[in-house]
Design a protein around this motif. Structure first.
Motif, PDB file in Angstrom:
ATOM      1  N   VAL A   1       0.833  -1.218   0.000  1.00  0.00           N
ATOM      2  CA  VAL A   1       0.000   0.000   0.000  1.00  0.00           C
ATOM      3  C   VAL A   1       0.863   1.262   0.000  1.00  0.00           C
ATOM      4  O   VAL A   1       0.719   2.111  -0.893  1.00  0.00           O
ATOM      5  CB  VAL A   1      -1.025  -0.007   1.159  1.00  0.00           C
ATOM      6  N   PRO A   2       1.797   1.419   0.972  1.00  0.00           N
ATOM      7  CA  PRO A   2       2.633   2.627   0.927  1.00  0.00           C
ATOM      8  C   PRO A   2       3.484   2.707  -0.347  1.00  0.00           C
ATOM      9  O   PRO A   2       3.802   3.806  -0.818  1.00  0.00           O
ATOM     10  CB  PRO A   2       3.524   2.510   2.175  1.00  0.00           C
ATOM     11  N   ALA A   3       3.825   1.555  -0.899  1.00  0.00           N
ATOM     12  CA  ALA A   3       4.601   1.533  -2.143  1.00  0.00           C
ATOM     13  C   ALA A   3       3.791   2.169  -3.270  1.00  0.00           C
ATOM     14  O   ALA A   3       4.259   3.077  -3.955  1.00  0.00           O
ATOM     15  CB  ALA A   3       4.976   0.092  -2.493  1.00  0.00           C
ATOM     16  N   LEU A   4       2.570   1.688  -3.433  1.00  0.00           N
ATOM     17  CA  LEU A   4       1.713   2.215  -4.508  1.00  0.00           C
ATOM     18  C   LEU A   4       1.363   3.678  -4.276  1.00  0.00           C
ATOM     19  O   LEU A   4       1.274   4.467  -5.218  1.00  0.00           O
ATOM     20  CB  LEU A   4       0.426   1.380  -4.610  1.00  0.00           C
ATOM     21  N   ARG A   5       1.192   4.046  -3.016  1.00  0.00           N
ATOM     22  CA  ARG A   5       0.852   5.446  -2.722  1.00  0.00           C
ATOM     23  C   ARG A   5       2.006   6.382  -3.082  1.00  0.00           C
ATOM     24  O   ARG A   5       1.802   7.458  -3.629  1.00  0.00           O
ATOM     25  CB  ARG A   5       0.546   5.609  -1.231  1.00  0.00           C
ATOM     26  N   SER A   6       3.230   5.975  -2.777  1.00  0.00           N
ATOM     27  CA  SER A   6       4.363   6.888  -2.970  1.00  0.00           C
ATOM     28  C   SER A   6       4.905   6.875  -4.403  1.00  0.00           C
ATOM     29  O   SER A   6       5.497   7.860  -4.837  1.00  0.00           O
ATOM     30  CB  SER A   6       5.484   6.556  -1.969  1.00  0.00           C
TER      31      SER A   6
END
Ligand SMILES: Cc1cc2nc3c(=O)[nH]c(=O)nc-3n(C[C@H](O)[C@H](O)[C@H](O)COP(=O)(O)O)c2cc1C
Length: 200
Positions: free
Chosen positions: A81-86
């Motif tokens: 999730v944080p990967a896709l967000r950033s």
């Protein structure tokens, strides 16, 4: 192609890591093109090339796709999730079904050619790892994220009925340098002549 020649294939295989934190910097068009070429040039069953890739740059669509990541079995948020967000770009890896791994001519046309059914996911996996290695060679990061609601992801990007989504992959410049995750020793995964027979 100059940057691709800077590191060899084995080094890219060794050094690639799943990247889950990205800098917001945009990806230069020529670097993106090379990564997409690595996907497009992959081998496939009878050269059927059933893989499809949706390059998502629109932040609103990317946000919707982030919502497709499913939590881990423990209930914890999917670490992707944080990967896709950033990441500035999200890639949705898809494949046209019912072609790869099937007889295409003659009286058996349309029947599976092996007892493994559709080979679309296999072909797509090869293409996506080609892409991940090329990205790494260019200083870009990726992580395969397969724990997703595939049907919902497909709806968001309006896939036709015969094309299915399989994984989401962020693409961007890494903002972390994770250490290598352990791998099983060769004796556990590579055998000679018969299953279970390790090298003499
Ligand atoms: C098919 C596939 C699906 C994966 N799905 C997820 C996922 O949903 N979320 C995630 O954070 N990582 C996911 N991963 C990444 C793996 O956890 C990672 O590749 C593995 O732990 C080895 O780490 P490395 O890639 O840094 O070598 C997936 C990897 C593969 C190959």
């Amino acid at each position: 192609m100059e940057v691709m020649q800077a590191i060899d294939v084995m080094q890219a295989v060794r050094d690639r890591r799943s990247i889950r934190k990205y800098r917001p910097d945009p990806i230069p068009q020529d670097a993106l093109q090379q990564v997409l070429e690595a996907f497009r040039l992959a081998p496939s069953w009878e050269n059927t090339q059933t893989w499809r890739l949706i390059v998502v740059r629109d932040p609103a669509i990317k946000d919707q796709l982030v919502g497709c990541l499913r939590p881990l079995a423990s209930g914890r948020e999917n670490p992707a999730v944080p990967a896709l967000r950033s990441a500035p770009v999200a890639l949705l890896a898809c494949a046209q079904m019912g072609i790869s791994g099937y007889y295409r001519r003659g009286e058996k046309a349309g029947q599976p050619a092996t007892d493994r059914g559709d080979w679309a996911m296999f072909d797509l996996g090869i293409a996506m790892e080609n892409l991940a290695l090329a990205a790494h060679a260019l200083g870009l990061g990726t992580v395969h994220a397969g724990l997703i609601d595939c049907a919902r992801a497909g709806e968001i990007v309006r896939l036709p009925p015969d094309v299915k989504a399989f994984e989401l992959v962020p693409l961007g410049y890494p903002d972390e340098a994770p250490s290598a995750r352990p791998r099983k020793p060769a004796e556990e995964v590579v055998f000679y002549d018969q299953y279970g027979r390790t090298a003499p």
